[in-house]
Write a protein that holds these residues in place. Sequence first.
Motif, PDB file in Angstrom:
ATOM      1  N   PHE A 181       0.860  -1.170   0.000  1.00 11.83           N
ATOM      2  CA  PHE A 181       0.000   0.000   0.000  1.00 11.83           C
ATOM      3  C   PHE A 181       0.901   1.226   0.000  1.00 11.83           C
ATOM      4  O   PHE A 181       2.062   1.157   0.440  1.00 11.83           O
ATOM      5  CB  PHE A 181      -0.950   0.015   1.206  1.00 11.83           C
ATOM      6  N   SER A 190     -10.872   6.407   4.871  1.00 16.30           N
ATOM      7  CA  SER A 190     -10.123   7.379   4.076  1.00 16.30           C
ATOM      8  C   SER A 190     -10.723   8.785   4.117  1.00 16.30           C
ATOM      9  O   SER A 190      -9.992   9.770   4.035  1.00 16.30           O
ATOM     10  CB  SER A 190     -10.052   6.915   2.619  1.00 16.30           C
ATOM     11  N   THR A 217      -5.927   4.655  -9.403  1.00 15.30           N
ATOM     12  CA  THR A 217      -5.874   3.262  -8.970  1.00 15.30           C
ATOM     13  C   THR A 217      -4.779   2.520  -9.719  1.00 15.30           C
ATOM     14  O   THR A 217      -4.063   1.694  -9.142  1.00 15.30           O
ATOM     15  CB  THR A 217      -7.228   2.570  -9.201  1.00 15.30           C
ATOM     16  N   TYR A 257      -5.887   1.468   1.784  1.00 19.61           N
ATOM     17  CA  TYR A 257      -5.770   1.074   0.385  1.00 19.61           C
ATOM     18  C   TYR A 257      -5.800  -0.439   0.207  1.00 19.61           C
ATOM     19  O   TYR A 257      -6.047  -0.917  -0.888  1.00 19.61           O
ATOM     20  CB  TYR A 257      -4.482   1.657  -0.225  1.00 19.61           C
ATOM     21  N   TRP A 316     -14.174   1.692   3.026  1.00 13.09           N
ATOM     22  CA  TRP A 316     -13.103   2.542   2.476  1.00 13.09           C
ATOM     23  C   TRP A 316     -13.337   4.005   2.846  1.00 13.09           C
ATOM     24  O   TRP A 316     -12.423   4.700   3.306  1.00 13.09           O
ATOM     25  CB  TRP A 316     -13.060   2.374   0.957  1.00 13.09           C
ATOM     26  N   PHE A 324      -1.436   2.826  -8.195  1.00 19.42           N
ATOM     27  CA  PHE A 324      -1.263   2.032  -6.982  1.00 19.42           C
ATOM     28  C   PHE A 324      -0.928   0.579  -7.294  1.00 19.42           C
ATOM     29  O   PHE A 324      -0.161  -0.065  -6.583  1.00 19.42           O
ATOM     30  CB  PHE A 324      -2.545   2.112  -6.143  1.00 19.42           C
ATOM     31  N   VAL A 327      -0.746   9.099   1.003  1.00 17.19           N
ATOM     32  CA  VAL A 327      -1.961   9.226   0.207  1.00 17.19           C
ATOM     33  C   VAL A 327      -2.579  10.591   0.482  1.00 17.19           C
ATOM     34  O   VAL A 327      -2.332  11.184   1.527  1.00 17.19           O
ATOM     35  CB  VAL A 327      -2.980   8.117   0.535  1.00 17.19           C
TER      36      VAL A 327
END
Length: 206
Positions: free
Chosen positions: A28, A104, A176, A40, A100, A179, A32
């Motif tokens: 991860f 987040s 995404t 993540y 999520w 990542f 961020v």
Amino acid sequence: MRKLVAALAVISLTDAAILWVSQVSGPFPSVVPLGNPTAYRNLYLHVPISVSTYLLFTIGFLLALSYLLKGKGWMEETAHYFIVAGLVMGFSTLVTGMIWASESWGSPWNWDPRETGVFFMFLAFLVYLAVRSSMKDPDVRPKVSMAFAVAAYATIPLSFLVPYLMPSLHPTMSETGMFIRGGLTPLIFGGRIILVSLEGALLALL
């Protein structure tokens, strides 16, 4: 039927093993824009389920459209089962998305465009179920319910595109993609997308 059950069992066990690896050792980002970077890891769970949702609804839509054009009963029945499987995955998409968001963004629900779009997509196909169950005439029900399913599909491209049309907290595909580059991450993502989609399809067929 037994072969389908056996295939579902093998695929589910394989998927569970890959998911376990992703949660224990999946990478991860260290930094961020929002929230806890360990959140993540939820992408390994949430993204494959959401992709599977879109896929199952798309198959249901194509079968519904084919039924309206060709009138073959098996198409209507199979379309219904794929839509039901899509609803199961859609509910899971909302739940994992809320997890999520809570980690987040600080709240499980923020009326983010993607959150809202997926929610209305889910509601549209729930209404399809209500419409189908309310029709008692066996000659009318398939045509009306399949026509509604085709119309409900309009919510899917809308739910996908809204984060690109207005400000959104939801990560874009490019974000995404950044990542999931490198190492085992693309294999985990790709493998889970395939396996979860197969699980959904087998559930529909069963």
